[in-house]
Write an enzyme that holds these catalytic residues in place. Structure first.
Site, PDB file in Angstrom:
ATOM      1  N   ARG A 121       0.823  -1.231   0.000  1.00  8.10           N
ATOM      2  CA  ARG A 121       0.000   0.000   0.000  1.00  8.10           C
ATOM      3  C   ARG A 121       0.853   1.275   0.000  1.00  8.10           C
ATOM      4  O   ARG A 121       0.395   2.344   0.416  1.00  8.10           O
ATOM      5  CB  ARG A 121      -0.976   0.025   1.177  1.00  8.10           C
ATOM      6  CG  ARG A 121      -1.913  -1.159   1.155  1.00  8.10           C
ATOM      7  CD  ARG A 121      -3.147  -0.930   2.004  1.00  8.10           C
ATOM      8  NE  ARG A 121      -4.055  -2.053   1.810  1.00  8.10           N
ATOM      9  CZ  ARG A 121      -3.993  -3.177   2.504  1.00  8.10           C
ATOM     10  NH1 ARG A 121      -3.096  -3.317   3.451  1.00  8.10           N
ATOM     11  NH2 ARG A 121      -4.845  -4.147   2.265  1.00  8.10           N
ATOM     12  N   LYS A 143       3.632  11.209 -12.123  1.00  7.78           N
ATOM     13  CA  LYS A 143       2.781  10.340 -12.949  1.00  7.78           C
ATOM     14  C   LYS A 143       3.412   8.954 -12.995  1.00  7.78           C
ATOM     15  O   LYS A 143       4.598   8.825 -13.306  1.00  7.78           O
ATOM     16  CB  LYS A 143       2.668  10.885 -14.373  1.00  7.78           C
ATOM     17  CG  LYS A 143       1.633  11.982 -14.504  1.00  7.78           C
ATOM     18  CD  LYS A 143       1.359  12.289 -15.958  1.00  7.78           C
ATOM     19  CE  LYS A 143       0.339  13.393 -16.085  1.00  7.78           C
ATOM     20  NZ  LYS A 143       0.126  13.814 -17.487  1.00  7.78           N
ATOM     21  N   GLU A 185      10.849  17.651 -25.926  1.00  4.95           N
ATOM     22  CA  GLU A 185      10.181  18.106 -24.688  1.00  4.95           C
ATOM     23  C   GLU A 185      10.813  19.413 -24.189  1.00  4.95           C
ATOM     24  O   GLU A 185      10.125  20.264 -23.633  1.00  4.95           O
ATOM     25  CB  GLU A 185      10.274  17.037 -23.591  1.00  4.95           C
ATOM     26  CG  GLU A 185       9.625  15.700 -23.923  1.00  4.95           C
ATOM     27  CD  GLU A 185       8.089  15.687 -23.825  1.00  4.95           C
ATOM     28  OE1 GLU A 185       7.491  16.715 -23.453  1.00  4.95           O
ATOM     29  OE2 GLU A 185       7.503  14.639 -24.140  1.00  4.95           O
ATOM     30  N   LYS A 227       8.554  22.604 -14.837  1.00  7.06           N
ATOM     31  CA  LYS A 227       7.671  21.469 -14.517  1.00  7.06           C
ATOM     32  C   LYS A 227       7.241  21.528 -13.049  1.00  7.06           C
ATOM     33  O   LYS A 227       6.073  21.295 -12.722  1.00  7.06           O
ATOM     34  CB  LYS A 227       8.385  20.154 -14.821  1.00  7.06           C
ATOM     35  CG  LYS A 227       7.553  18.941 -14.462  1.00  7.06           C
ATOM     36  CD  LYS A 227       7.123  18.124 -15.628  1.00  7.06           C
ATOM     37  CE  LYS A 227       6.077  17.088 -15.244  1.00  7.06           C
ATOM     38  NZ  LYS A 227       6.190  15.863 -15.963  1.00  7.06           N
ATOM     39  N   GLU A 237      -3.526  17.455 -12.813  1.00 14.68           N
ATOM     40  CA  GLU A 237      -3.878  17.777 -14.197  1.00 14.68           C
ATOM     41  C   GLU A 237      -5.353  18.128 -14.375  1.00 14.68           C
ATOM     42  O   GLU A 237      -6.025  17.636 -15.286  1.00 14.68           O
ATOM     43  CB  GLU A 237      -3.489  16.595 -15.111  1.00 14.68           C
ATOM     44  CG  GLU A 237      -3.312  17.010 -16.567  1.00 14.68           C
ATOM     45  CD  GLU A 237      -2.758  15.881 -17.416  1.00 14.68           C
ATOM     46  OE1 GLU A 237      -1.542  15.785 -17.504  1.00 14.68           O
ATOM     47  OE2 GLU A 237      -3.551  15.113 -17.981  1.00 14.68           O
ATOM     48  N   ARG A 241      -1.751  21.932 -15.628  1.00 16.44           N
ATOM     49  CA  ARG A 241      -0.808  20.875 -16.018  1.00 16.44           C
ATOM     50  C   ARG A 241      -1.076  20.373 -17.437  1.00 16.44           C
ATOM     51  O   ARG A 241      -0.195  19.818 -18.078  1.00 16.44           O
ATOM     52  CB  ARG A 241      -0.860  19.720 -15.002  1.00 16.44           C
ATOM     53  CG  ARG A 241       0.213  18.674 -15.254  1.00 16.44           C
ATOM     54  CD  ARG A 241       0.416  17.732 -14.087  1.00 16.44           C
ATOM     55  NE  ARG A 241       1.430  16.749 -14.406  1.00 16.44           N
ATOM     56  CZ  ARG A 241       1.975  15.915 -13.529  1.00 16.44           C
ATOM     57  NH1 ARG A 241       1.611  15.962 -12.265  1.00 16.44           N
ATOM     58  NH2 ARG A 241       2.897  15.050 -13.902  1.00 16.44           N
ATOM     59  N   ASN A 245       0.911  18.978 -22.176  1.00 16.01           N
ATOM     60  CA  ASN A 245       0.531  18.065 -23.267  1.00 16.01           C
ATOM     61  C   ASN A 245       0.545  18.755 -24.629  1.00 16.01           C
ATOM     62  O   ASN A 245      -0.005  18.221 -25.597  1.00 16.01           O
ATOM     63  CB  ASN A 245      -0.853  17.465 -22.989  1.00 16.01           C
ATOM     64  CG  ASN A 245      -0.819  16.579 -21.771  1.00 16.01           C
ATOM     65  OD1 ASN A 245       0.082  15.771 -21.618  1.00 16.01           O
ATOM     66  ND2 ASN A 245      -1.774  16.758 -20.875  1.00 16.01           N
ATOM     67  N   HIS A 248       1.105  16.802 -27.719  1.00 15.94           N
ATOM     68  CA  HIS A 248       1.022  15.387 -27.346  1.00 15.94           C
ATOM     69  C   HIS A 248      -0.236  14.696 -27.876  1.00 15.94           C
ATOM     70  O   HIS A 248      -0.207  13.508 -28.167  1.00 15.94           O
ATOM     71  CB  HIS A 248       1.084  15.220 -25.821  1.00 15.94           C
ATOM     72  CG  HIS A 248       2.480  15.380 -25.268  1.00 15.94           C
ATOM     73  ND1 HIS A 248       3.268  16.475 -25.550  1.00 15.94           N
ATOM     74  CD2 HIS A 248       3.235  14.582 -24.472  1.00 15.94           C
ATOM     75  CE1 HIS A 248       4.428  16.342 -24.932  1.00 15.94           C
ATOM     76  NE2 HIS A 248       4.439  15.198 -24.273  1.00 15.94           N
ATOM     77  N   HIS A 252       0.536  11.639 -29.920  1.00 19.70           N
ATOM     78  CA  HIS A 252       0.173  10.267 -29.538  1.00 19.70           C
ATOM     79  C   HIS A 252      -0.527   9.555 -30.688  1.00 19.70           C
ATOM     80  O   HIS A 252      -0.335   8.356 -30.899  1.00 19.70           O
ATOM     81  CB  HIS A 252      -0.741  10.264 -28.304  1.00 19.70           C
ATOM     82  CG  HIS A 252       0.001  10.571 -27.035  1.00 19.70           C
ATOM     83  ND1 HIS A 252      -0.611  11.089 -25.924  1.00 19.70           N
ATOM     84  CD2 HIS A 252       1.312  10.433 -26.710  1.00 19.70           C
ATOM     85  CE1 HIS A 252       0.290  11.260 -24.967  1.00 19.70           C
ATOM     86  NE2 HIS A 252       1.464  10.874 -25.416  1.00 19.70           N
ATOM     87  N   HIS A 264       8.551   8.615 -29.217  1.00 17.85           N
ATOM     88  CA  HIS A 264       7.713   9.634 -28.577  1.00 17.85           C
ATOM     89  C   HIS A 264       8.147  11.073 -28.941  1.00 17.85           C
ATOM     90  O   HIS A 264       7.333  11.878 -29.391  1.00 17.85           O
ATOM     91  CB  HIS A 264       7.765   9.426 -27.062  1.00 17.85           C
ATOM     92  CG  HIS A 264       6.947  10.403 -26.281  1.00 17.85           C
ATOM     93  ND1 HIS A 264       5.571  10.355 -26.230  1.00 17.85           N
ATOM     94  CD2 HIS A 264       7.310  11.478 -25.540  1.00 17.85           C
ATOM     95  CE1 HIS A 264       5.120  11.348 -25.478  1.00 17.85           C
ATOM     96  NE2 HIS A 264       6.168  12.047 -25.049  1.00 17.85           N
TER      97      HIS A 264
HETATM   98  N1  GLY Z   1       4.484  14.565 -19.093  1.00 15.93           N
HETATM   99  C1  GLY Z   1       3.397  15.395 -18.780  1.00 15.93           C
HETATM  100  C2  GLY Z   1       3.113  15.492 -17.318  1.00 15.93           C
HETATM  101  O1  GLY Z   1       3.884  15.014 -16.497  1.00 15.93           O
HETATM  102  O2  GLY Z   1       2.113  16.044 -16.970  1.00 15.93           O
END
Ligand code: GLY
Length: 357
Positions: A121, A143, A185, A227, A237, A241, A245, A248, A252, A264
């Site tokens: 957990r 993430k 990026e 970031k 997000e 946030r 993207n 992206h 994608h 990517h």
């Molecule tokens: N790679 C995008 C984010 O971490 O939100």
């Protein structure tokens, strides 16, 4: 050493950036006292390249350490790998006083973060990103997750690391394509957030491509700083946030339509140019600014045109099923100038087709 902070109240953490830091991880962990024992998780390639350095650094600091590996590549980013590694952890008697170390690129960070979030957990974990893309993006912000056959990153959670250690020296060991992946990026941050940084990238193109230590460290620190600020404002997000993207959503779709043969970063580069076309067509961005972004990407050696052989109909289907689409309607991050973007889903299908080129 450069040190940044991600300010998330009781989950705040530091990002340390230094050439040669891999050899000092043990000392740093000794100071921080995060866990009694550490389990490094790395793919087979990274374990061979850098695993020994990190193990030795921890042993020198008298910290118990083990190394677990899995086969390299996105195909490993699944629940089977998580189950296998969980069982390895259980067999090693790993408990809540121990911590994981994600040593590698985005795949390793995502798997290890997810494993740390769910094993017993939740146990602590550290990020040691070894690709430029992971150093400037995926290792910061929490993430985590894995792919399922129905889609990439569909199973996962937000789970922040205790610390991020970035050694810029590792980049010289990587194939050039890996560097390019990260550079897409890097350019993203300039366009979405910081015109001065964008100009810095233009002025320092050669030093960046030559991996000049002071410049590459400044680039990594700048990206991590942006970031961190974005994640502090919107960890999950819900709003801001989403600007990360940029390029992206279309990128994608390009990746998926190419059956993931286009990496990517390359796909994101094409995606950024395509959404800039959308922004120009919607009279949000001037053509000369869109051209500046394209020139920077080309200057770094990144591709900017979506290959004509990719099936446009399939790409549109992928756009609709993107996990970030709402009610089948994709949203786009559109620049209105360099350093500033808007988030919108108000884009006609016909315009999207034109942007595909
Ligand atoms: N790679 C995008 C984010 O971490 O939100």
């Amino acid at each position: 050493m450069k040190q940044l902070q991600v300010g998330l109240d009781d989950r705040a953490y530091s990002i340390l950036i230094k050439e040669g830091l891999l050899l000092e991880v043990g000392q740093e962990l000794k100071l921080r006292q995060i866990a009694k024992r550490y389990i490094i998780i790395a793919d087979d390639n990274v374990a061979e390249l850098f695993g020994g350095h990190v193990v030795e650094s921890l042993r020198k600091a008298d910290i118990p350490v083990d190394l677990l590996t899995f086969p390299h590549g996105e195909a490993s980013k699944n629940l089977a790998t998580v189950e296998k590694l969980s069982r390895d952890l259980a067999r090693l008697g790993v408990d809540r006083q121990d911590a994981l170390i994600a040593l590698g690129g985005g795949v390793t960070g995502d798997i290890t973060g997810f494993l740390a979030a769910i094993y017993m957990r939740g146990i602590p974990f550290i990020q040691i990103p070894t690709t430029l893309l992971a150093q400037v993006d995926s290792s910061v912000g929490g993430k985590t997750g894995v792919d399922i056959p129905e889609g990439k990153n569909l199973v996962g959670c937000f789970y922040q690391p205790q610390c991020v250690f970035i050694d810029s020296a590792v980049l010289s060991e990587l194939p050039r394509e890996e560097l390019l992946n990260g550079l897409a990026e890097v350019v993203k941050y300039g366009v979405i957030y910081d015109a001065d940084f964008f100009n810095f990238l233009v002025a320092n193109k050669k030093s960046i491509l030559d991996l000049e230590p002071a410049v590459i460290e400044a680039v990594i620190a700048h990206c991590c700083n942006i970031k961190a600020r974005v994640v502090e404002a919107d960890e999950r997000e819900a709003d801001l946030r989403r600007i990360l993207n940029y390029g992206h959503t279309l990128g994608h779709a390009v990746e998926a339509a190419s059956n993931f043969t286009i990496a990517h970063g390359m796909a994101i580069s094409m995606g950024m140019v395509a959404v800039n076309t959308l922004a120009v067509k919607k009279s949000l961005l001037t053509e000369d600014k869109a051209q500046r972004v394209k020139d920077v990407l080309l200057g770094f050696g990144l591709p900017v045109d979506i290959p004509p052989e990719l099936d446009r109909r399939q790409m549109k289907e992928f756009l609709k099923s993107d996990k970030k689409s709402v009610g089948g309607k994709p949203f786009f991050i559109l620049p209105i100038q360099i350093g500033k973007v808007v988030i919108t889903d108000d884009v006609d299908d016909a315009l999207i087709e034109e942007a595909f080129g």
